[in-house]
Write a protein that holds these residues in place. Structure first.
Motif: not given
Length: 102
Positions: A80-97
């Motif tokens: 998923w290219q949008r994963w790479k652009k928007n999510c990979e290596g970024k803090d995703m804790s807000e999305w997992k809360r």
């Protein structure tokens, strides 16, 4: 990832320039992963052995199973290219809360 791929729209279909279509909440591509119709059988790999129409319903079971298969076969989320652009290596804790995801 689903937010960036489809804005969580389970019925989203995106026609691509190469003639294939991305389907559902995870925008799974018809050329490699699902079968659009019997007319296109010779041009499709259909690794998931599923009709693309199964990926555009509010029932997420098939879409989740095939997304997991893609992750396994592609060695991660980089399909998923949008994963790479928007999510990979970024803090995703807000999305997992609240999801109890570790």
């Amino acid at each position: 990832m689903a937010y960036y791929e489809s804005h969580c729209n389970t019925t989203m279909q995106t026609l691509l320039k190469d003639g294939s279509t991305d389907y559902g909440i995870f925008q799974i591509n018809s050329f490699t992963w699902c079968r659009r119709s019997r007319l296109h059988l010779t041009h499709q790999k259909n690794h998931c052995h599923v009709a693309c129409s199964a990926l555009v319903t509010d029932g997420l079971t098939d879409a989740i199973l095939w997304a997991k298969k893609i992750v396994k076969e592609m060695q991660g989320m980089n399909y998923w290219q949008r994963w790479k652009k928007n999510c990979e290596g970024k803090d995703m804790s807000e999305w997992k809360r609240g999801c109890e995801v570790f």
